[in-house]
Design an enzyme around this catalytic site. Structure first.
Site, PDB file in Angstrom:
ATOM      1  N   ASN A  53       0.806  -1.220   0.000  1.00  0.00           N
ATOM      2  CA  ASN A  53       0.000   0.000   0.000  1.00  0.00           C
ATOM      3  C   ASN A  53       0.841   1.273   0.000  1.00  0.00           C
ATOM      4  OD1 ASN A  53      -2.561   1.670   0.747  1.00  0.00           O
ATOM      5  ND2 ASN A  53      -1.100   2.114   2.377  1.00  0.00           N
ATOM      6  N   ASN A  66      -3.326  10.867 -15.940  1.00  0.00           N
ATOM      7  CA  ASN A  66      -3.766  12.055 -15.219  1.00  0.00           C
ATOM      8  C   ASN A  66      -2.730  13.157 -15.423  1.00  0.00           C
ATOM      9  OD1 ASN A  66      -5.601  13.454 -13.684  1.00  0.00           O
ATOM     10  ND2 ASN A  66      -4.894  12.664 -11.722  1.00  0.00           N
ATOM     11  N   TYR A  73       3.637   9.282 -11.305  1.00  0.00           N
ATOM     12  CA  TYR A  73       2.692   8.467 -10.542  1.00  0.00           C
ATOM     13  C   TYR A  73       1.957   7.487 -11.461  1.00  0.00           C
ATOM     14  CZ  TYR A  73      -0.997   7.420  -7.130  1.00  0.00           C
ATOM     15  OH  TYR A  73      -1.862   6.791  -6.258  1.00  0.00           O
ATOM     16  N   LYS A 110       2.047   3.364 -11.221  1.00  0.00           N
ATOM     17  CA  LYS A 110       0.857   2.566 -10.946  1.00  0.00           C
ATOM     18  C   LYS A 110       0.498   1.666 -12.128  1.00  0.00           C
ATOM     19  CE  LYS A 110       0.262   3.954  -6.761  1.00  0.00           C
ATOM     20  NZ  LYS A 110       0.482   3.003  -5.647  1.00  0.00           N
TER      21      LYS A 110
END
Length: 438
Positions: A278, A337, A343, A347
């Site tokens: 996480n 995004n 990022y 991911k």
């Protein structure tokens, strides 16, 4: 931060004004609680054409009584749909009942794997995916729609119980593939209490001191796991507080350290059953303004550490047979995004890791590998996002509201369940069916 718009729409003036202006009217979502663990209403089981499986015994274990009036959930068995003509049976089955489905209700379609030797069957079954995602975007009132592809209903027990419960409140528009039944090598350690399926098991949650990680730790502990809360040394006090509250253990460790995997293995000499990746950071900036260190920091924490730690724990045999690895991806990695090339890359890399490692980890270690991909989740991080961007994130999904950390936690707990061994290599979005991407 409170969602004031959501609160306003639940008042009489708010309902009137938003209806007149055609603005989103998010429904209150029914989430799990010990007092109300099941949906409020019966389950309606329908078939489109000829079924290829017997799902009735599995559906009976959801705890929902059968019934036709005002169902809380509808399961449509479409495994027998093999051509365009039999797709009409999908319309015929659902068209008369959709209006009666309760608020925060569930619609689950059961589909078959695509037949590579029959392009008519493949076309018809693929059509179910477009149907599922489209229905999810129009059904409203906090209701969700998902598709489960399977060949054996028994293997889908944990998946159907999750999707037909309040625990899946923020999961919609998903296509979940369930493989053949996977026997649990650690069945002897299964809890007798179905409410505590992780009893006798150890779960490690990285980044577990706060936010989504804390919610995941709480949920796994609720399900009976002994939770090891791992976070960076700077957050050790918070990690210890969470662990103490849950009856678990804290582990202060920089997950990016080259020897992090070996140190985790040394701290868990008796082994590990559930590994939750996480920990993650953001360092947002458009690529033309992004220094190299911002790029490397995000890739190191969010992706490289996941790869290194997973490899080390599998090689050391720390993950026991029947174990579960659940990583955290993001819709930013699936749909992109602006301002998050680092990022998004990290991911998307997590999703690639899951899909490539899953079959090998299952074959070589009897361990499943899956990922959750959160959308807009109400955390301290999203509370700091500028107002208009934050509001767009909340409204740009089929449920017209942000999710909660517990939504990610419940999805993680389903993937960590001992009975979820037939779910492998999946990236499940927890985004209220975000309008970004599929």
């Amino acid at each position: 931060m409170a969602d004031r718009y959501l609160s306003f729409t639940r008042t009489a003036p708010g309902r009137f004004l938003t209806r007149r202006l055609g603005l989103p009217q998010p429904a209150a979502l029914r989430r799990w609680s010990p007092e109300r663990p099941l949906l409020d209403g019966p389950l309606l089981h329908l078939t489109a054409g000829e079924s290829l499986l017997d799902a009735a015994p599995v559906l009976a274990r959801t705890g929902l009584p059968p019934g036709e009036r005002n169902p809380a959930a509808v399961v449509l068995d479409a495994t027998g749909v093999r051509d365009v003509g039999t797709l009409a049976a999908v319309h015929a089955a659902l068209h008369p009942v959709l209006r009666s489905v309760a608020a925060s209700g569930r619609v689950v379609l059961l589909g078959a794997p695509l037949d590579a030797d029959d392009h008519h069957q493949a076309a018809a079954q693929q059509a179910l995916e477009g149907f599922t995602r489209s229905l999810g975007k129009e059904i409203g009132r906090g209701r969700t729609v998902n598709l489960v592809r399977l060949t054996d209903a028994d293997a889908a027990g944990s998946t159907l119980r999750f999707l037909l419960s309040p625990k899946s409140a923020y999961v919609s528009g998903q296509v979940i593939h369930v493989g053949p039944p996977a026997p649990d090598p650690s069945a002897a350690r299964n809890a007798a209490d179905p409410g505590r399926p992780l009893a006798g098991r150890t779960a490690l949650v990285t980044g577990g001191a706060r936010g989504i990680g804390e919610a995941v730790a709480e949920t796994l502990a609720r399900d009976g796991a002994h939770v090891v809360v791992l976070d960076v040394p700077a957050a050790e006090a918070d990690a210890r507080a969470v662990a103490a509250r849950l009856g678990g253990t804290a582990l202060a460790l920089d997950i990016t350290a080259a020897d992090a995997g070996e140190r985790i293995a040394a701290a868990l000499p008796d082994g590990l059953d559930v590994l939750i990746h996480n920990a993650g950071i953001t360092r947002d900036r458009r690529l033309v303004n992004m220094p190299a260190e911002r790029w490397s920091q995000v890739l190191d924490v969010n992706l490289a550490s996941v790869l290194r730690t997973t490899d080390a724990l599998l090689a050391a045999g720390t993950l026991r047979p029947g174990g579960r690895i659940v990583a955290t991806a993001s819709i930013a990695g699936l749909a992109g995004n602006a301002g998050q090339t680092n990022y998004g890359a990290s991911k998307a890399g997590v999703a690639g890791l899951v899909r490539a490692l899953a079959p090998r980890a299952l074959a070589g270690h009897r361990v499943t590998v899956n990922a959750v991909a959160p959308g807009f989740i109400e955390t301290r991080m999203t509370a700091a996002v500028p107002l208009f961007i934050r509001e767009a994130g909340r409204r740009m999904n089929s449920l017209a509201q942000g999710g909660l950390p517990v939504d990610v936690a419940e999805t993680t707990a389903w993937l960590a369940h001992p009975d979820s061994g037939a779910v492998n290599g999946q990236v499940v979005r927890v985004c209220g069916q975000s309008l970004l991407g599929a």
